[in-house]
Design an enzyme around this catalytic site. Structure first.
Site, mmCIF file in Angstrom:
data_model
loop_
_atom_site.group_PDB
_atom_site.id
_atom_site.type_symbol
_atom_site.label_atom_id
_atom_site.label_comp_id
_atom_site.label_asym_id
_atom_site.label_seq_id
_atom_site.Cartn_x
_atom_site.Cartn_y
_atom_site.Cartn_z
ATOM 1 N N GLU A 190 0.819 -1.042 -0.080
ATOM 2 C CA GLU A 190 0.041 0.018 -0.106
ATOM 3 C C GLU A 190 0.781 1.285 0.085
ATOM 4 O OE1 GLU A 190 -2.410 0.607 3.702
ATOM 5 O OE2 GLU A 190 -3.657 1.989 2.484
ATOM 6 N N LYS A 214 -9.530 2.712 -2.180
ATOM 7 C CA LYS A 214 -9.574 2.014 -0.988
ATOM 8 C C LYS A 214 -10.978 2.467 -0.337
ATOM 9 C CE LYS A 214 -7.161 1.972 3.499
ATOM 10 N NZ LYS A 214 -5.886 2.188 4.216
ATOM 11 N N CYS A 251 -5.833 -2.857 1.984
ATOM 12 C CA CYS A 251 -5.506 -2.806 3.286
ATOM 13 C C CYS A 251 -6.602 -3.156 4.408
ATOM 14 C CB CYS A 251 -4.707 -1.468 3.794
ATOM 15 S SG CYS A 251 -3.706 -1.731 5.398
HETATM 16 N N1 LIG Z 1 -3.259 0.946 6.118
HETATM 17 C C1 LIG Z 1 -4.345 0.672 6.959
HETATM 18 O O1 LIG Z 1 -5.491 0.716 6.363
HETATM 19 N N2 LIG Z 1 -4.087 0.152 8.024
HETATM 20 C C2 LIG Z 1 -4.899 -0.138 8.985
HETATM 21 C C3 LIG Z 1 -4.543 -0.979 10.036
HETATM 22 C C4 LIG Z 1 -4.875 -2.454 9.705
HETATM 23 O O2 LIG Z 1 -5.745 -2.726 8.923
HETATM 24 O O3 LIG Z 1 -4.210 -3.290 10.088
#
Ligand SMILES: NC(=O)NCCC(=O)O
Length: 367
Positions: free
Chosen positions: A116, A179, A216
């Protein structure tokens, strides 16, 4: 172990399990090893990244030929310190990724996916706008889109989004997908920087199968994976940035469960390292201000629809995971388990439509 960080869970098993038990553990957990060309192994070692190869085989069929595809998952540290000039940081990431992708090509990889927001540090913990918003680029015409392949970037427009740009093997941009779920947890202050995506659950038809990108935090949402699968995704990539203290116990389960539930392959990718920021920030939890987010634990892996998975890459090193999939396995597992056929989607749709209404009354029977 590198410093105080465990290098990899799999290595810990290798070191401590007796041989016969280790064989059984590997049979239950993992696919088979894939031999990779010596030139790729040498190049990875010279360029200081881990290279691993695995394969998932489907049963040979009478009518359908195998549909073998090689995917490459790339995890990496940032290259320059976070206070280096923005363009130097981006260029350094391009050149690091370039040298890893050259090795992916030596391994015959058909589809490569990066972590990401791979062109930048994961600076969203700081809540500062400058210089981090300067890393945002046009998805259509930014430097990084011109760079190459299927990747994930921070998209600049009048609105900013967290966007995966999909570039076909013809060199053309096939499309982009944003996203859907923005985290509101810990130091993931991403809502300060970009909006929830509005591209739905787009699936991209490539020469190597239908692919989707669940970015993510979307991996915590079973319905997000499900909708990509409803649109026909055969491989769902999950480029991520997440830290050990927060999500590591969930990491090995979520993408794997999504592969099982949706009769598809899933590819979970996480960055590695600890990124330091000049200005300290607090986490709103009463603890002292600090300069880093914590350790991004890598451990990128591929999961198959039969519930098996590849071992993870290292928790601490840059790496390329090459996995050969036979997409026929999706149909074979679907024919066997029939989750899609037995799902009561019309009923769920009706109940969900009721549940999102402001006057919804939960269906609970009381004495
Ligand atoms: N980049 C992101 O969405 N991280 C959030 C934390 C996770 O999903 O573990």
């Amino acid at each position: 172990m590198a410093g105080c960080e465990l290098d990899s869970l799999e290595e810990t098993l290798e070191t401590h399990l007796p041989e016969a038990e280790l064989r059984e553990v590997k049979r239950i957990l993992f696919g088979k090893k894939l031999d990779l060309p010596a030139c790729a192994v040498d190049a990875a070692s010279e360029r200081n990244f881990e290279l691993k190869g695995y394969k998932f085989e489907a049963t040979q069929e009478q009518l359908r030929p195998p549909r073998k595809v090689r995917v490459g998952l790339v995890q990496n540290h940032i290259v320059l310190p976070t206070d280096a000039p923005v363009l130097d940081q981006i260029n350094a990431m391009h050149s690091r990724i370039g040298e890893i992708v050259e090795v992916a090509a030596m391994c015959g990889v058909n589809i490569v996916c990066f972590q990401e927001t791979w062109t930048m540090p994961f600076a969203f913990c700081t809540r500062e706008k400058e210089p981090w918003t300067e890393f945002a680029e046009s998805a259509e015409d930014g430097n990084t889109t011109h760079f190459f392949s299927e990747h994930e970037c921070y998209e600049q427009h009048s609105t900013l989004w967290n966007t995966a740009v999909v570039i076909s093997n013809s060199g053309n941009m096939l499309g982009k997908t944003r996203k859907n779920h923005i985290p509101r947890i810990g130091d993931f202050n991403e809502s300060t920087y970009y909006m929830e995506g509005n591209t739905g659950h787009t699936v991209f038809q490539t020469q190597f199968g239908r692919i989707a990108v669940n970015i993510c935090y979307g991996r915590h949402h079973p319905l997000n994976w499900f909708m990509y699968s409803m649109n026909g995704a055969e491989i769902i990539f999950n480029p991520s940035a997440t830290v050990g203290a927060l999500s590591e116990p969930m990491w090995a389960i979520e993408a794997r469960n999504a592969a099982i539930a949706n009769h598809c392959f899933t590819c979970a990718i996480n960055r590695v390292g600890t990124e330091h920021f000049k200005s300290e920030f607090t986490s709103g939890d009463g603890k002292k201000a600090h300069h880093d987010f914590g350790h991004f634990y890598g451990s990128s892996y591929v999961a198959a629809p039969d519930g098996s998975r590849s071992p993870g890459l290292s928790r601490t090193r840059d790496g390329l995971l090459v996995v050969e999939l036979d997409l026929n396995m999706n149909r074979q597992i679907s024919d066997k388990w029939s989750f899609k056929m037995t799902g009561r989607y019309a009923e769920y749709a009706e109940e969900l439509s009721a549940a999102v209404r402001h006057d919804f009354k939960p269906n609970i029977v009381k004495e």
